[in-house]
Scaffold this active site. Structure first.
Site, short mmCIF file in Angstrom:
data_model
loop_
_atom_site.label_atom_id
_atom_site.label_comp_id
_atom_site.label_asym_id
_atom_site.label_seq_id
_atom_site.Cartn_x
_atom_site.Cartn_y
_atom_site.Cartn_z
N SER A 1 -5.52 21.02 2.05
CA SER A 1 -6.02 21.82 0.92
C SER A 1 -7.54 21.71 0.77
O SER A 1 -8.12 20.62 0.89
CB SER A 1 -5.34 21.33 -0.37
OG SER A 1 -5.87 22.01 -1.47
N ASN B 1 -1.49 18.35 -6.48
CA ASN B 1 -2.68 17.50 -6.47
C ASN B 1 -2.73 16.80 -7.83
O ASN B 1 -3.11 17.42 -8.83
CB ASN B 1 -3.92 18.38 -6.26
CG ASN B 1 -5.21 17.60 -6.44
OD1 ASN B 1 -5.19 16.37 -6.62
ND2 ASN B 1 -6.32 18.31 -6.40
N CYS C 1 -6.06 14.50 -10.74
CA CYS C 1 -6.77 15.28 -11.76
C CYS C 1 -6.64 14.54 -13.08
O CYS C 1 -5.62 13.92 -13.36
CB CYS C 1 -6.13 16.65 -11.93
SG CYS C 1 -6.07 17.63 -10.45
N GLY D 1 -13.00 12.63 5.85
CA GLY D 1 -13.46 12.56 7.23
C GLY D 1 -13.05 11.25 7.90
O GLY D 1 -12.37 10.42 7.30
N GLY E 1 -6.30 12.33 6.41
CA GLY E 1 -7.45 11.44 6.31
C GLY E 1 -8.10 11.20 7.65
O GLY E 1 -7.69 10.32 8.40
C1 FMN Z 1 -14.34 20.50 0.51
C2 FMN Z 1 -13.01 19.87 0.20
C3 FMN Z 1 -12.21 20.43 -0.79
C4 FMN Z 1 -10.98 19.85 -1.08
N1 FMN Z 1 -10.19 20.42 -2.04
C5 FMN Z 1 -8.96 19.90 -2.30
C6 FMN Z 1 -8.09 20.52 -3.25
O1 FMN Z 1 -8.40 21.57 -3.85
N2 FMN Z 1 -6.88 19.93 -3.50
C7 FMN Z 1 -6.50 18.78 -2.85
O2 FMN Z 1 -5.38 18.28 -3.09
N3 FMN Z 1 -7.31 18.19 -1.92
C8 FMN Z 1 -8.51 18.71 -1.64
N4 FMN Z 1 -9.31 18.13 -0.71
C9 FMN Z 1 -8.86 16.90 -0.02
C10 FMN Z 1 -8.28 17.22 1.36
O3 FMN Z 1 -7.16 18.08 1.25
C11 FMN Z 1 -7.88 15.92 2.09
O4 FMN Z 1 -6.90 15.25 1.33
C12 FMN Z 1 -9.07 15.00 2.32
O5 FMN Z 1 -10.22 15.74 2.63
C13 FMN Z 1 -8.82 13.96 3.40
O6 FMN Z 1 -8.59 14.56 4.64
P1 FMN Z 1 -9.75 14.73 5.76
O7 FMN Z 1 -10.39 13.39 5.93
O8 FMN Z 1 -9.04 15.21 6.99
O9 FMN Z 1 -10.69 15.74 5.23
C14 FMN Z 1 -10.54 18.69 -0.40
C15 FMN Z 1 -11.36 18.14 0.60
C16 FMN Z 1 -12.58 18.71 0.91
C17 FMN Z 1 -13.42 18.10 1.99
#
Ligand code: FMN
Length: 371
Positions: A74, A180, A183, A270, A296
């Site tokens: 997301s 999510n 919040c 990241g 993650g």
């Molecule tokens: C720009 C951005 C926006 C995100 N928006 C949401 C969101 O709206 N809802 C949510 O549950 N997680 C959101 N996340 C979290 C990601 O879904 C994910 O859980 C998190 O980035 C870890 O994964 P990654 O390391 O592969 O990015 C967001 C992450 C990023 C980077």
């Protein structure tokens, strides 16, 4: 430099050290037939399986079967429609769309993102047009896709979450909900739902009653112990857990007179957060019997394999998409090829191999695939 390299590779001493010559056998000693025999007795490597014959499907229950275990996270893939020109979205295992709230939100003040070592910090603030607009604009397109689309739902109260879930319930094109819960619960002094087992269970149970859609609940890493929270969410009726959301952090602005992000706090994502995600998935999969989907820092096949090994049934790719939106589809191909190379007809044999052995046999998906 050239001369040095030539000297090393042509040195007989170096070659001898690497591949020592076998000791000379005295003339009166028979050839080691037994040893030769033993080496041919070694179990044969399994015959490779064509990648297209590897079963990658993931059954999350309640009728939701993902075509493969690679989803997009997301907030990092919009509503899917934005990527149609660069990615064959129908090859993905699932799409978690941007966080969706009851009413439209304009999001947080800028700056909203900054790069960090091994990741990024974001504070988008759930900018979105609201659930009705999301349904109106995207659901009809999603209904034409093979890939299941899960709507990521956010709210400020249990009532918010329930109302969004009700509106999504039964809409063609919506395959499920990902809650999510990182919040603030405005009615509880702004405490996040995700950091309290009682609040997390309450919102999960309320949404469960409001919809028959498959219900995934997303864990926050910003807690001391994930286990009671994971258990409470599973007991409240979630079909699956997703883990993890971002880690809370800040960056300092230029001149060091204030934090950099407009919202002060941001969420770290990241590769930098992968060890934390691995730990939380490892702990969660051992206390719940519902499937866990890992998120993650997934950027390459080794990350996928690591998360499967600690008990995840699938992974979501997030931040890596910003650098290369084709990563998730490539991972689908690489996972199938890897399974095929190892002679596996299903990727499920990769799940839970790094978990401690359990005495009781788990009953549900996910950890049930423990060896
Ligand atoms: C720009 C951005 C926006 C995100 N928006 C949401 C969101 O709206 N809802 C949510 O549950 N997680 C959101 N996340 C979290 C990601 O879904 C994910 O859980 C998190 O980035 C870890 O994964 P990654 O390391 O592969 O990015 C967001 C992450 C990023 C980077």
């Amino acid at each position: 430099m050239k001369a040095k390299r030539r000297a090393v590779t042509s040195s007989p001493r170096v070659a001898d050290q690497k591949y020592p010559a076998p000791p000379k056998r005295p003339a009166n000693r028979p050839a080691p037939a037994a040893r030769v025999q033993a080496s041919t007795d070694r179990p044969e490597a399994p015959a490779p399986v064509p990648a297209m014959d590897v079963d990658l499907t993931v059954d999350l229950g309640r009728g939701l079967v993902l075509p493969n275990p690679i989803l997009v996270a997301s907030g990092t893939f919009g509503y899917g429609v934005e990527y149609g020109d660069v990615v064959d979205v129908d090859r993905l295992g699932g799409i978690c769309c941007k966080g969706t709230t009851l009413k439209a939100r304009i999001g947080n003040p800028t700056p909203r993102v900054t790069e960090t070592p091994g990741g990024m910090l974001n504070s988008i603030g759930l900018q979105n047009p609201g659930v009705d607009a999301v349904i109106e604009r995207y659901a009809a397109t999603w209904a034409t896709w093979k890939v299941p689309v899960l709507v990521n739902v956010a709210g400020e109260s249990v009532r918010d979450y329930v109302e969004v879930a009700r509106r999504l319930d039964g809409v063609p094109g919506i395959a499920g909900i990902e809650l999510n819960i990182s919040c603030p619960n405005v009615g509880a002094g702004g405490l996040q739902f995700a950091i309290d087992a009682g609040a997390a269970a309450e919102v999960t149970a309320a949404v469960r009653r409001a919809t028959d859609l498959p219900l995934l609940v997303k864990l926050s890493p910003n807690v001391a112990d994930i286990r009671p929270i994971a258990r409470a969410i599973a007991d409240a009726g979630a079909d699956a857990l997703t883990a993890i959301n971002t880690l809370s952090g800040i960056a300092v602005g230029p001149g060091r007179t204030r934090p950099l992000l407009g919202n002060i706090y941001g969420g770290l994502s990241g590769p930098a957060i992968k060890p934390v995600a691995l730990r939380i998935v490892y702990e969660a999969t051992q206390v719940v019997k519902i499937p866990v989907i890992a998120i993650g820092g997934v950027t390459e096949l080794a990350d996928v394999l690591d998360f499967l090994a600690v008990g995840a049934v699938a992974v979501q790719v997030g931040t890596a998409i910003f650098a290369d939106p084709t990563v998730p589809v490539r991972l689908v191909d690489e996972l199938a090829a890897e399974c095929g190379r190892r002679g596996m007809t299903s990727y499920r044999d990769l799940i839970g191999t790094a978990l401690p052995k359990r005495t009781e046999r788990p009953s549900a998906k996910g950890v049930e695939y423990l060896p």
